[in-house]
Design an enzyme around this catalytic site. Structure first.
Site, PDB file in Angstrom:
ATOM      1  N   CYS A 102      51.224  44.482  32.759  1.00  0.00           N
ATOM      2  CA  CYS A 102      49.994  44.006  33.386  1.00  0.00           C
ATOM      3  C   CYS A 102      49.683  42.639  32.766  1.00  0.00           C
ATOM      4  CB  CYS A 102      48.894  45.032  33.123  1.00  0.00           C
ATOM      5  SG  CYS A 102      47.340  44.585  33.838  1.00  0.00           S
ATOM      6  N   CYS A 121      37.658  34.264  33.630  1.00  0.00           N
ATOM      7  CA  CYS A 121      37.760  34.302  35.090  1.00  0.00           C
ATOM      8  C   CYS A 121      36.481  33.747  35.679  1.00  0.00           C
ATOM      9  CB  CYS A 121      37.977  35.738  35.571  1.00  0.00           C
ATOM     10  SG  CYS A 121      38.119  35.859  37.371  1.00  0.00           S
ATOM     11  N   CYS A 150      33.422  43.845  35.258  1.00  0.00           N
ATOM     12  CA  CYS A 150      34.617  43.388  34.550  1.00  0.00           C
ATOM     13  C   CYS A 150      34.288  42.679  33.235  1.00  0.00           C
ATOM     14  CB  CYS A 150      35.384  42.451  35.481  1.00  0.00           C
ATOM     15  SG  CYS A 150      36.804  41.676  34.723  1.00  0.00           S
ATOM     16  N   CYS A 205      32.907  39.323  38.375  1.00  0.00           N
ATOM     17  CA  CYS A 205      32.585  40.647  38.922  1.00  0.00           C
ATOM     18  C   CYS A 205      31.734  41.421  37.911  1.00  0.00           C
ATOM     19  CB  CYS A 205      33.862  41.432  39.225  1.00  0.00           C
ATOM     20  SG  CYS A 205      34.924  40.591  40.399  1.00  0.00           S
ATOM     21  N   SER A 258      41.056  44.060  45.476  1.00  0.00           N
ATOM     22  CA  SER A 258      40.021  44.838  44.783  1.00  0.00           C
ATOM     23  C   SER A 258      38.819  44.959  45.700  1.00  0.00           C
ATOM     24  CB  SER A 258      39.647  44.139  43.471  1.00  0.00           C
ATOM     25  OG  SER A 258      40.812  43.988  42.694  1.00  0.00           O
ATOM     26  N   LEU A 259      38.727  46.090  46.371  1.00  0.00           N
ATOM     27  CA  LEU A 259      37.721  46.261  47.425  1.00  0.00           C
ATOM     28  C   LEU A 259      36.370  46.701  46.844  1.00  0.00           C
ATOM     29  CD1 LEU A 259      37.377  46.241  50.544  1.00  0.00           C
ATOM     30  CD2 LEU A 259      37.987  48.680  50.511  1.00  0.00           C
ATOM     31  N   HIS A 260      36.333  47.848  46.246  1.00  0.00           N
ATOM     32  CA  HIS A 260      35.179  48.396  45.511  1.00  0.00           C
ATOM     33  C   HIS A 260      33.931  48.698  46.344  1.00  0.00           C
ATOM     34  CE1 HIS A 260      37.710  47.527  42.191  1.00  0.00           C
ATOM     35  NE2 HIS A 260      37.268  46.328  41.900  1.00  0.00           N
ATOM     36  N   GLU A 302      45.234  38.762  27.071  1.00  0.00           N
ATOM     37  CA  GLU A 302      45.703  40.139  26.879  1.00  0.00           C
ATOM     38  C   GLU A 302      46.815  40.484  27.863  1.00  0.00           C
ATOM     39  OE1 GLU A 302      42.409  42.742  27.458  1.00  0.00           O
ATOM     40  OE2 GLU A 302      41.133  41.550  26.149  1.00  0.00           O
ATOM     41  N   SER A 353      47.157  40.819  42.395  1.00  0.00           N
ATOM     42  CA  SER A 353      45.899  41.508  42.690  1.00  0.00           C
ATOM     43  C   SER A 353      44.799  40.467  42.818  1.00  0.00           C
ATOM     44  CB  SER A 353      45.575  42.484  41.554  1.00  0.00           C
ATOM     45  OG  SER A 353      44.318  43.080  41.752  1.00  0.00           O
ATOM     46  N   CYS A 363      40.295  45.585  31.742  1.00  0.00           N
ATOM     47  CA  CYS A 363      40.437  44.145  31.910  1.00  0.00           C
ATOM     48  C   CYS A 363      39.547  43.335  30.962  1.00  0.00           C
ATOM     49  CB  CYS A 363      40.054  43.874  33.369  1.00  0.00           C
ATOM     50  SG  CYS A 363      40.210  42.225  33.917  1.00  0.00           S
TER      51      CYS A 363
HETATM   52  N1  SAH Z   1      41.234  39.190  39.425  1.00  0.00           N
HETATM   53  C1  SAH Z   1      42.092  40.113  40.039  1.00  0.00           C
HETATM   54  C2  SAH Z   1      43.078  40.754  39.086  1.00  0.00           C
HETATM   55  C3  SAH Z   1      42.591  41.099  37.732  1.00  0.00           C
HETATM   56  S1  SAH Z   1      41.380  42.368  37.627  1.00  0.00           S
HETATM   57  C4  SAH Z   1      41.286  41.179  40.768  1.00  0.00           C
HETATM   58  O1  SAH Z   1      40.083  41.238  40.605  1.00  0.00           O
HETATM   59  O2  SAH Z   1      41.887  41.911  41.548  1.00  0.00           O
HETATM   60  C5  SAH Z   1      42.375  43.827  37.879  1.00  0.00           C
HETATM   61  C6  SAH Z   1      41.631  45.015  38.428  1.00  0.00           C
HETATM   62  O3  SAH Z   1      40.763  45.574  37.423  1.00  0.00           O
HETATM   63  C7  SAH Z   1      40.741  44.699  39.622  1.00  0.00           C
HETATM   64  O4  SAH Z   1      40.952  45.657  40.637  1.00  0.00           O
HETATM   65  C8  SAH Z   1      39.360  44.802  39.032  1.00  0.00           C
HETATM   66  O5  SAH Z   1      38.390  45.020  39.998  1.00  0.00           O
HETATM   67  C9  SAH Z   1      39.558  45.935  38.045  1.00  0.00           C
HETATM   68  N2  SAH Z   1      38.501  46.091  37.043  1.00  0.00           N
HETATM   69  C10 SAH Z   1      37.836  45.168  36.345  1.00  0.00           C
HETATM   70  N3  SAH Z   1      36.942  45.748  35.505  1.00  0.00           N
HETATM   71  C11 SAH Z   1      37.076  47.075  35.674  1.00  0.00           C
HETATM   72  C12 SAH Z   1      36.431  48.218  35.110  1.00  0.00           C
HETATM   73  N4  SAH Z   1      35.483  48.110  34.184  1.00  0.00           N
HETATM   74  N5  SAH Z   1      36.837  49.432  35.537  1.00  0.00           N
HETATM   75  C13 SAH Z   1      37.809  49.567  36.460  1.00  0.00           C
HETATM   76  N6  SAH Z   1      38.436  48.544  37.041  1.00  0.00           N
HETATM   77  C14 SAH Z   1      38.071  47.302  36.659  1.00  0.00           C
HETATM   78 FE1  SF4 Z   2      37.950  38.094  37.695  1.00  0.00          FE
HETATM   79 FE2  SF4 Z   2      39.291  40.220  38.632  1.00  0.00          FE
HETATM   80 FE3  SF4 Z   2      37.567  40.455  36.573  1.00  0.00          FE
HETATM   81 FE4  SF4 Z   2      36.649  39.975  39.036  1.00  0.00          FE
HETATM   82  S1  SF4 Z   2      37.748  41.796  38.339  1.00  0.00           S
HETATM   83  S2  SF4 Z   2      35.963  38.951  37.157  1.00  0.00           S
HETATM   84  S3  SF4 Z   2      38.203  38.640  39.831  1.00  0.00           S
HETATM   85  S4  SF4 Z   2      39.454  39.316  36.571  1.00  0.00           S
END
Ligand code: SAH
Ligand code: SF4
Length: 351
Positions: free
Chosen positions: A108, A115, A122, A119, A220-222, A95, A197, A339
Site C-alpha cells: 500500500c 493530502c 482521514c 476527507c 472512495s465513495l463513502h 508511510e 484509488s 491512512c
Molecule cells: N486518496 C485516495 C487514496 C488514499 S486513501 C483515496 O481517497 O481513495 C485510501 C483509502 O482509505 C480511501 O478509500 C479512504 O477513503 C480510506 N480511508 C481514509 N481514512 C480512513 C479511515 N479512518 N477508515 C477507513 N478508511 C479510511
Molecule cells: Fe486524501 Fe484519500 Fe485521505 Fe481523502 S482519504 S484526505 S483523498 S488520502
C-alpha cells in the site's frame, strides 16, 4: 545525502539511456543499470559490479538509488501487516504498508506527503498537504518491500495506491513509477497488479481510462448522495456524483475492467438500510464491486466504526440488489495502519 544528486529511480529507461550516452558510455550500460535497479534490486550503485569501475564511481558520486530512510516500523500481532514510516531526503515523512495474504503480498503505497483533499475520516487529510512524491520516491516504497520479501523467497504481487495522498493529483509521477515497475526487464509487475484509488478526481479517472496500460481503479465513495458526500469527501463539491459515475462508466468502457467502490462504514452517518438501498440504486448496471469496511478509528475524528452487524446488514442489502460486495477484513488497525496514522503519531510526539 546531497539533494542535487540524481535519483536513478526518478528516470525512465529512455532517460537513463540519455544519461549514460551524455556521459560518453554505450547505451547498453543503461540496460545493465536498469536490471540492477529493478531486477537485482540493488540499493546502491556500489553493488553494480558488472559496470566498469569509473562508471560505477561516477554513479556513486552523482546519483543514488531512491533514498528513503526507515524511521519506525510496526508489525501487527499475526505478523501479516507491516507498516514502515520513511523519512525522505528533505526530511518529510511518509508511510508504506505491506499486507501479506495467502497468495498475495500487497504493498500500500503513498503518492503524496499529506493530502490536499481533507476527507473528514482521514488522518492524512486532517494534516494538510506538503508536497507530491517524486517518481523515485513512489517506486522506492515498493522496492523496499520487494527486497525484504525476496529475502524470504517471496515477492510483491500487488501495488495499491491507498497510502497517503491522492494519486490522481500526482498522476505523472505515479504513472511513471507504474511504467518502471511494469517494465519487462525489471520487476515486471503486470498492469492488473496495480490499483489507483481516488476520492473522485474526475480528470484523473478519465486520464487513467485513456492510458496504455489497463491499471485497476478504486473510487472512495463513502456516501450515496452529494449532500453527505460533500461533507465526507470535500472534493465532491468540485466533482459531484453526476460526474464521478459517468467517469467510472467511461473507464469501464475503455478498459473492460470493473471498478471497485470503497465504502467505509461510520456509525449512524452513512450506514443505514436506506443508505445501502440508495448506494445500490446509484451503482446499478455498472460493472463494479463494492468493498465495505468499518472505518478505522482515527485520532481527532469524531466518527466511530459501524458495529459488525450493521456492516453485514449493509452488505446483505447490496447483495440482494445484485451489487457484488465484499466486507474487507480489518487489517492493521492495531498498528495504526490506517491512512496517515503513523505519521500523525510521529509528528505529534516529535514536535
Ligand atoms: N486518496 C485516495 C487514496 C488514499 S486513501 C483515496 O481517497 O481513495 C485510501 C483509502 O482509505 C480511501 O478509500 C479512504 O477513503 C480510506 N480511508 C481514509 N481514512 C480512513 C479511515 N479512518 N477508515 C477507513 N478508511 C479510511
Ligand atoms: Fe486524501 Fe484519500 Fe485521505 Fe481523502 S482519504 S484526505 S483523498 S488520502
Amino acid at each position: 545525502m546531497a539533494a542535487d544528486k540524481i535519483n536513478l529511480l526518478d528516470l525512465t529507461l529512455p532517460e537513463l539511456v540519455q544519461l549514460v550516452v551524455e556521459w560518453g558510455e554505450p547505451r547498453f550500460r543503461a540496460t545493465q543499470i536498469w536490471r540492477w535497479l529493478y531486477s537485482t534490486l540493488a540499493g546502491d550503485p556500489a553493488e553494480m559490479l558488472n559496470l566498469p569501475k569509473d562508471l560505477r564511481q561516477r554513479l556513486q558520486e552523482q546519483t543514488y538509488v531512491g533514498y528513503l530512510k526507515p524511521i519506525t516500523s510496526t508489525m501487527d500481532e499475526d505478523h501479516l501487516t507491516e507498516k514502515v514510516l520513511f523519512e525522505t531526503i528533505d526530511g518529510q515523512y511518509l508511510e508504506t504498508v505491506l499486507m501479506r495474504y495467502t497468495n498475495r503480498n500487497t504493498i500500500c503505497v503513498s503518492s503524496q506527503v499529506g493530502c490536499p483533499i481533507g476527507c473528514t475520516i482521514c488522518a492524512t487529510g486532517q494534516r494538510g498537504f506538503v508536497r507530491n512524491l517524486t517518481t523515485g520516491e513512489v517506486a522506492a516504497q515498493t522496492l523496499h518491500f520487494a527486497r525484504k520479501l525476496r529475502d524470504e523467497n517471496a515477492h510483491v504481487t500487488n501495488v495499491v495506491f491507498m497510502g497517503m495522498g491522492e494519486p490522481m493529483l500526482n498522476f505523472d509521477a505515479v504513472w511513471r513509477s507504474i511504467l518502471n515497475l511494469n517494465d519487462r526487464e525489471g520487476l515486471a509487475l503486470g498492469s492488473r497488479r496495480f490499483t489507483m484509488s481516488t476520492a473522485g478526481v474526475v480528470p484523473g479517472i478519465e486520464r487513467l481510462a485513456r492510458e496504455s496500460l489497463a491499471v485497476g481503479l478504486a473510487i472512495s465513495l463513502h456516501a450515496p448522495d452529494n449532500a453527505l458526500r460533500d461533507q465526507l469527501v470535500p472534493i465532491n463539491r468540485r466533482y459531484p456524483l453526476e460526474q464521478v459515475i459517468p467517469a467510472s462508466k467511461f473507464y469501464i468502457e475503455r478498459t473492460g475492467r470493473r471498478v471497485t467502490f470503497e465504502y467505509a462504514l461510520m456509525d449512524g452517518v452513512n450506514d443505514s438500510d436506506d443508505h445501502a438501498r440508495r448506494t445500490a440504486a446509484l451503482l446499478r448496471g455498472l460493472l463494479c464491486h463494492v468493498n465495505l469496511i468499518p472505518m478505522n478509528p482515527t485520532p481527532n475524528v469524531a466518527y466511530r466504526p459501524s458495529p459488525n452487524e450493521r456492516v453485514l446488514r449493509f452488505q446483505e442489502i447490496l447483495v440482494k440488489e445484485r451489487i457484488q460486495t465484499t466486507v474487507r477484513l480489518r487489517r492493521g488497525v492495531d498498528i495504526q495502519a490506517g491512512c496517515g496514522q503513523l505519521r500523525g503519531q510521529y509528528l505529534d510526539t516529535s514536535q
